[in-house]
Design a protein around this motif. Structure first.
Motif, PDB file in Angstrom:
ATOM      1  N   HIS A  31      -1.240   6.339 -11.285  1.00  0.00           N
ATOM      2  CA  HIS A  31      -1.064   5.758  -9.952  1.00  0.00           C
ATOM      3  C   HIS A  31      -0.118   6.607  -9.115  1.00  0.00           C
ATOM      4  CE1 HIS A  31      -2.251   2.308 -12.492  1.00  0.00           C
ATOM      5  NE2 HIS A  31      -2.979   2.010 -11.435  1.00  0.00           N
ATOM      6  N   ARG A  32      -0.627   7.092  -8.016  1.00  0.00           N
ATOM      7  CA  ARG A  32       0.173   7.865  -7.065  1.00  0.00           C
ATOM      8  C   ARG A  32       0.032   7.234  -5.692  1.00  0.00           C
ATOM      9  NH1 ARG A  32       3.890  10.584  -9.665  1.00  0.00           N
ATOM     10  NH2 ARG A  32       3.019  11.550 -11.497  1.00  0.00           N
ATOM     11  N   ILE A  33       1.096   7.341  -4.902  1.00  0.00           N
ATOM     12  CA  ILE A  33       1.034   6.825  -3.537  1.00  0.00           C
ATOM     13  C   ILE A  33       1.498   7.911  -2.576  1.00  0.00           C
ATOM     14  CG2 ILE A  33       1.254   4.394  -4.150  1.00  0.00           C
ATOM     15  CD1 ILE A  33       4.205   4.529  -3.520  1.00  0.00           C
ATOM     16  N   ALA A  34       0.987   7.824  -1.377  1.00  0.00           N
ATOM     17  CA  ALA A  34       1.349   8.790  -0.333  1.00  0.00           C
ATOM     18  C   ALA A  34       2.800   8.593   0.084  1.00  0.00           C
ATOM     19  CB  ALA A  34       0.428   8.613   0.867  1.00  0.00           C
ATOM     20  N   ASP A  35       3.402   9.655   0.564  1.00  0.00           N
ATOM     21  CA  ASP A  35       4.805   9.595   0.977  1.00  0.00           C
ATOM     22  C   ASP A  35       5.054   8.599   2.101  1.00  0.00           C
ATOM     23  OD1 ASP A  35       5.587  11.431  -0.935  1.00  0.00           O
ATOM     24  OD2 ASP A  35       5.458  13.148   0.433  1.00  0.00           O
ATOM     25  N   ASP A  36       4.049   8.340   2.928  1.00  0.00           N
ATOM     26  CA  ASP A  36       4.242   7.435   4.057  1.00  0.00           C
ATOM     27  C   ASP A  36       3.831   5.987   3.759  1.00  0.00           C
ATOM     28  OD1 ASP A  36       1.534   7.987   3.915  1.00  0.00           O
ATOM     29  OD2 ASP A  36       1.279   8.157   6.091  1.00  0.00           O
ATOM     30  N   MET A  37       3.482   5.696   2.513  1.00  0.00           N
ATOM     31  CA  MET A  37       3.070   4.344   2.130  1.00  0.00           C
ATOM     32  C   MET A  37       4.240   3.599   1.492  1.00  0.00           C
ATOM     33  SD  MET A  37       0.101   3.136  -0.551  1.00  0.00           S
ATOM     34  CE  MET A  37      -1.241   3.412   0.594  1.00  0.00           C
ATOM     35  N   LEU A  38       4.418   2.346   1.884  1.00  0.00           N
ATOM     36  CA  LEU A  38       5.416   1.512   1.218  1.00  0.00           C
ATOM     37  C   LEU A  38       4.914   1.172  -0.183  1.00  0.00           C
ATOM     38  CD1 LEU A  38       6.323  -0.986   4.080  1.00  0.00           C
ATOM     39  CD2 LEU A  38       7.668   0.979   3.285  1.00  0.00           C
ATOM     40  N   LEU A  39       5.820   1.121  -1.128  1.00  0.00           N
ATOM     41  CA  LEU A  39       5.439   0.826  -2.508  1.00  0.00           C
ATOM     42  C   LEU A  39       4.647  -0.475  -2.609  1.00  0.00           C
ATOM     43  CD1 LEU A  39       5.570   1.483  -5.538  1.00  0.00           C
ATOM     44  CD2 LEU A  39       7.712   0.187  -5.603  1.00  0.00           C
ATOM     45  N   ALA A  40       5.094  -1.502  -1.923  1.00  0.00           N
ATOM     46  CA  ALA A  40       4.420  -2.806  -2.008  1.00  0.00           C
ATOM     47  C   ALA A  40       3.008  -2.774  -1.428  1.00  0.00           C
ATOM     48  CB  ALA A  40       5.250  -3.873  -1.301  1.00  0.00           C
ATOM     49  N   GLU A  41       2.696  -1.776  -0.612  1.00  0.00           N
ATOM     50  CA  GLU A  41       1.364  -1.666  -0.013  1.00  0.00           C
ATOM     51  C   GLU A  41       0.377  -0.902  -0.888  1.00  0.00           C
ATOM     52  OE1 GLU A  41       2.084   0.112   3.781  1.00  0.00           O
ATOM     53  OE2 GLU A  41       2.908  -1.719   4.616  1.00  0.00           O
ATOM     54  N   ALA A  42       0.834  -0.393  -2.023  1.00  0.00           N
ATOM     55  CA  ALA A  42      -0.053   0.370  -2.900  1.00  0.00           C
ATOM     56  C   ALA A  42      -1.224  -0.510  -3.327  1.00  0.00           C
ATOM     57  CB  ALA A  42       0.709   0.875  -4.122  1.00  0.00           C
ATOM     58  N   PRO A  43      -2.422   0.058  -3.361  1.00  0.00           N
ATOM     59  CA  PRO A  43      -3.619  -0.745  -3.620  1.00  0.00           C
ATOM     60  C   PRO A  43      -3.755  -1.269  -5.048  1.00  0.00           C
ATOM     61  CG  PRO A  43      -4.178   1.578  -3.492  1.00  0.00           C
ATOM     62  CD  PRO A  43      -2.740   1.454  -3.100  1.00  0.00           C
ATOM     63  N   PHE A  44      -2.955  -0.788  -5.964  1.00  0.00           N
ATOM     64  CA  PHE A  44      -3.101  -1.198  -7.355  1.00  0.00           C
ATOM     65  C   PHE A  44      -2.309  -2.444  -7.724  1.00  0.00           C
ATOM     66  CE2 PHE A  44      -0.394   2.589  -6.989  1.00  0.00           C
ATOM     67  CZ  PHE A  44       0.846   2.078  -7.370  1.00  0.00           C
TER      68      PHE A  44
END
Length: 75
Positions: A31-44
């Motif tokens: 699981h990786r998230i973009a630098d501009d995404m909030l952790l809580a908004e991650a789709p997983f």
């Protein structure tokens, strides 16, 4: 009130995830998230996990430091 010492394994358990060292490593690698995404908004995350993360950060709970650590690991 929970007064136990929190670590990455207890955070994963709190999130309802397998908290063995191998599973934590696999989760982080998968699981990786973009630098501009909030952790809580991650789709997983499911709704409960998302709510826990948002509420913990909003209330500056004991979990904040570990949530921030996980956030950094997922980038």
């Amino acid at each position: 009130m929970d007064t136990s010492k929190h670590n990455l394994a207890t955070l994963f358990a709190q999130l309802g995830l397998d908290n063995s060292p191998d599973q934590i490593t696999q989760f982080i690698n998968k699981h990786r998230i973009a630098d501009d995404m909030l952790l809580a908004e991650a789709p997983f995350w499911n709704e409960g996990q998302r709510h826990f993360i948002e509420e913990s950060l909003r209330e500056d709970a004991d979990w904040c430091e570990l949530i921030d650590e996980l956030d950094a690991m997922l980038r």
